[in-house]
Design an enzyme around this catalytic site. Structure first.
Site, short mmCIF file in Angstrom:
data_model
loop_
_atom_site.label_atom_id
_atom_site.label_comp_id
_atom_site.label_asym_id
_atom_site.label_seq_id
_atom_site.Cartn_x
_atom_site.Cartn_y
_atom_site.Cartn_z
N HIS A 256 -3.35 7.18 2.38
CA HIS A 256 -3.82 5.86 1.96
C HIS A 256 -5.19 5.57 2.58
CE1 HIS A 256 -4.04 1.76 0.99
NE2 HIS A 256 -3.73 1.30 2.18
N CYS B 141 0.82 -1.22 0.00
CA CYS B 141 0.00 0.00 0.00
C CYS B 141 0.85 1.26 0.00
CB CYS B 141 -0.94 -0.01 1.20
SG CYS B 141 -2.01 -1.45 1.21
N ASN C 60 -10.01 -0.10 -0.03
CA ASN C 60 -8.55 -0.01 -0.01
C ASN C 60 -8.02 -0.58 -1.33
OD1 ASN C 60 -5.82 -0.44 0.37
ND2 ASN C 60 -6.02 -1.26 2.45
C1 LIG Z 1 -9.71 -5.30 9.77
C2 LIG Z 1 -10.35 -4.28 10.69
C3 LIG Z 1 -11.37 -3.47 9.94
C4 LIG Z 1 -11.06 -5.02 11.81
O1 LIG Z 1 -11.70 -4.08 12.65
P1 LIG Z 1 -11.64 -4.25 14.24
O2 LIG Z 1 -12.49 -3.21 14.81
O3 LIG Z 1 -10.18 -4.29 14.60
O4 LIG Z 1 -12.33 -5.61 14.42
P2 LIG Z 1 -11.75 -6.90 15.14
O5 LIG Z 1 -10.71 -7.51 14.29
O6 LIG Z 1 -11.40 -6.53 16.56
O7 LIG Z 1 -13.01 -7.76 15.16
C5 LIG Z 1 -14.13 -7.44 15.98
C6 LIG Z 1 -15.18 -8.46 15.69
O8 LIG Z 1 -15.73 -8.19 14.40
C7 LIG Z 1 -15.67 -9.38 13.63
N1 LIG Z 1 -15.52 -9.04 12.24
C8 LIG Z 1 -14.37 -8.93 11.53
N2 LIG Z 1 -14.67 -8.63 10.26
C9 LIG Z 1 -16.01 -8.53 10.18
C10 LIG Z 1 -16.91 -8.24 9.14
N3 LIG Z 1 -16.49 -7.98 7.90
N4 LIG Z 1 -18.22 -8.24 9.41
C11 LIG Z 1 -18.68 -8.49 10.64
N5 LIG Z 1 -17.87 -8.77 11.67
C12 LIG Z 1 -16.56 -8.79 11.44
C13 LIG Z 1 -14.51 -10.15 14.17
O9 LIG Z 1 -14.61 -11.52 13.86
C14 LIG Z 1 -14.65 -9.89 15.65
O10 LIG Z 1 -15.63 -10.75 16.17
P3 LIG Z 1 -15.43 -11.42 17.62
O11 LIG Z 1 -15.35 -10.24 18.56
O12 LIG Z 1 -16.65 -12.25 17.76
O13 LIG Z 1 -14.15 -12.17 17.53
C15 LIG Z 1 -9.29 -3.35 11.32
O14 LIG Z 1 -8.50 -4.07 12.22
C16 LIG Z 1 -8.42 -2.70 10.31
O15 LIG Z 1 -8.86 -1.84 9.57
N6 LIG Z 1 -7.12 -3.06 10.30
C17 LIG Z 1 -6.15 -2.45 9.42
C18 LIG Z 1 -6.50 -2.79 8.02
C19 LIG Z 1 -5.54 -2.22 7.08
O16 LIG Z 1 -5.36 -1.04 7.10
N7 LIG Z 1 -4.98 -3.06 6.25
C20 LIG Z 1 -4.20 -2.72 5.16
C21 LIG Z 1 -3.05 -1.91 5.51
S1 LIG Z 1 -2.61 -1.21 4.08
#
Ligand SMILES: CC(C)(COP(=O)(O)OP(=O)(O)OC[C@H]1O[C@@H](n2cnc3c(N)ncnc32)[C@H](O)[C@@H]1OP(=O)(O)O)[C@@H](O)C(=O)NCCC(=O)NCCS
Length: 332
Positions: A259, A118, A289
């Site tokens: 980004h 990214c 993204n």
């Molecule tokens: C991936 C991301 C959106 C997850 O959001 P979060 O708030 O951290 O969510 P968590 O991973 O803590 O998950 C919380 C809950 O939501 C659930 N969940 C994850 N994805 C989900 C979705 N698409 N729909 C519904 N629930 C979802 C998880 O399973 C978890 O459930 P649990 O509590 O029963 O285990 C976030 O961590 C993120 O944006 N990370 C960086 C991503 C990024 O920038 N990547 C590329 C870099 S270039």
């Protein structure tokens, strides 16, 4: 690593391309245990574009490149170098840039890929700036192009809802004096975090086997929470560092083109930088993204709709797999 305060290279033209086909959050609700409410609240994404059958990374890159060339008023023959930033290229070898060169009809100029995920566009313009600064190249096409839909596990709700396909391009050329151009860039990699965001199989560590295919080891895996925390810290730090290199304060920045990974990341970066969210160019709701294409797509959209104007100062920052990140300050 830092670049100069007096600009040597300048953005002469921009272009982008996103495929027509759209997958909304509501479409994903039909095949995944997810909801429009969760995706919108946790990420800001409402829809993403995905490539048509048979459309490949270099096709999207070539579309964006042609638009950037037209915007710059240049012909393919004026280009000295093609740099493609991608993690989802046409094939492991050759470089996707070689296919872009073929499609544009450019001949015998260096065409190569940079792999900084990214952050690839920031790495790409940093490399291009070096060649232009030394006079080795005059006009360099820097393209971010990603067919993320091809590297996603569409059953992993923690990743597949986040990404989209698309391409963005800029033509960089000599600054020719004055204060318009790339004022500073900074690029970084912390390989101790390499395992937080990977496509594990398909290389020498883990050759792709039929078992690996079944276990989707050729698809993107991410430790979302860790990447989230790292992104906030490094996007803010690198932004401040590059502004210092450029001799500017955050209050002298007109727009931030960061980004588009997660709206909550951008909002926390805004807090750290002490700026309102309306300083940010945001298009994550529409494209998700798009990895290395993220910044050049947002940049081109904002230039074409008149938000970004000539003479304005733009701060760019991105972070991705590697973990690699970087920032740049550009006077348009
Ligand atoms: C991936 C991301 C959106 C997850 O959001 P979060 O708030 O951290 O969510 P968590 O991973 O803590 O998950 C919380 C809950 O939501 C659930 N969940 C994850 N994805 C989900 C979705 N698409 N729909 C519904 N629930 C979802 C998880 O399973 C978890 O459930 P649990 O509590 O029963 O285990 C976030 O961590 C993120 O944006 N990370 C960086 C991503 C990024 O920038 N990547 C590329 C870099 S270039």
């Amino acid at each position: 690593m830092s670049a100069q305060r007096v600009p040597k290279s300048r953005i002469l033209g921009t272009g982008h391309y996103v495929p027509e086909k759209v997958i909304s959050n509501f479409d994903l609700e039909k095949t995944l245990e997810t909801s429009d409410a969760w995706i919108t609240e946790r990420t800001g994404i409402r829809r993403r574009h995905v490539a048509a059958d048979g459309e490949v990374t270099s096709d999207m890159a070539a579309h964006a490149a042609r638009r950037a060339l037209a915007d710059a008023g240049l012909e393919v023959a004026d280009i000295d170098m093609i740099i493609v930033a991608t993690i989802s290229g046409d094939s492991p070898m050759p470089a996707t840039a070689a296919f872009v060169q073929q499609k544009l009809g450019a001949q015998n100029i260096p065409a190569f890929d940079v792999l900084a995920a990214c952050a690839g566009f920031i790495f790409g313009i940093t490399v291009a700036d070096q060649f232009i600064s030394t006079g080795t190249a005059r006009h360099v096409l820097v393209i971010g192009s990603e067919l993320m839909s091809s590297v996603l596990d569409w059953q992993d709700r923690g990743t597949c809802v986040l990404f989209g396909d698309g391409a963005g391009a800029v033509v960089l050329g000599p600054a020719r004096g004055g204060d318009r151009g790339l004022l500073a860039t900074r690029i970084f990699t912390d390989g101790t975090l390499a395992s937080t965001l990977t496509i594990p199989a398909g290389g020498s560590t883990e050759p792709l086997t039929s078992d690996g295919l079944l276990r989707k080891r050729n698809k993107l895996k991410m430790m979302g929470k860790q990447v989230f925390r790292t992104a906030i810290k490094y996007l803010a730090n690198s932004s401040l560092a590059v502004l210092e290199d450029a001799g500017l304060g955050i209050d002298q920045v007109d727009w931030i083109v960061a980004h588009q990974a997660n709206l909550r990341i951008l909002s926390q970066v805004a807090d750290k930088l002490g700026v309102p969210m309306d300083k940010f160019i945001i298009n994550i709701h529409d494209v998700g993204n798009t990895s290395s294409a993220s910044i050049p797509i947002a940049l081109d959209e904002a230039i074409r709709d008149g938000r970004i104007k000539p003479g304005q100062t733009i701060l760019m920052s991105a972070l991705g797999s590697g973990i690699s990140w970087g920032a740049a300050v550009v006077r348009m």
